[in-house]
Design a protein around this motif. Sequence first.
Motif, PDB file in Angstrom:
ATOM      1  N   VAL A  51       3.534  27.263 -31.524  1.00 58.39           N
ATOM      2  CA  VAL A  51       3.632  28.227 -32.391  1.00 58.39           C
ATOM      3  C   VAL A  51       2.406  29.398 -32.566  1.00 58.39           C
ATOM      4  N   ALA A  66      10.536  30.688 -30.119  1.00 57.69           N
ATOM      5  CA  ALA A  66      11.190  29.924 -29.292  1.00 57.69           C
ATOM      6  C   ALA A  66      11.349  30.336 -27.757  1.00 57.69           C
ATOM      7  N   MET A  76      11.497  24.532 -32.152  1.00 57.56           N
ATOM      8  CA  MET A  76      10.552  25.538 -32.837  1.00 57.56           C
ATOM      9  C   MET A  76      10.646  25.743 -34.264  1.00 57.56           C
TER      10      MET A  76
END
Length: 152
Positions: A51, A66, A76
Amino acid sequence: MSRELPRFEGQERPTNTVNLLREAFTALNDRAHARLAERGHGVVRPAHGAVFQYLDDTGTPVARLAERAQMTKQAMSELVAHLEHHGYVVREPDPADRRAKLVTPTAKGREVFALVGELVPEIELDIAALLGVERAAALREDLERLRVHATP
């Protein structure tokens, strides 16, 4: 190495350049996560790097995160949900697309960026001390060349 390596037919699997790159990354990444834990961010795990590494400071849709991390949108979403639950990111409406939400770092998330940003020069100095300044510079150049060449 940062952890035990898998075994195959009773012996450690043979290493190759790609495995060595990953293991070196993992060892250095473990340092970053230890530093984050020391500073009160123990809920941020190595998987959450997917992330933080791909998050724009102005916000990024989960689907784009993602795609950048080369993982499923569902995986994700789970990482983002964990970080959101712990106050590192928020999901806000995307002004460019009312149907979408942007994942945006909070002040707590920006603190993670700052802490990692402080650690990077230390790691660069450690690499230069270990390899020598010229070899460290050559390593960076070689890794960049590999990154560019290997990109589809």
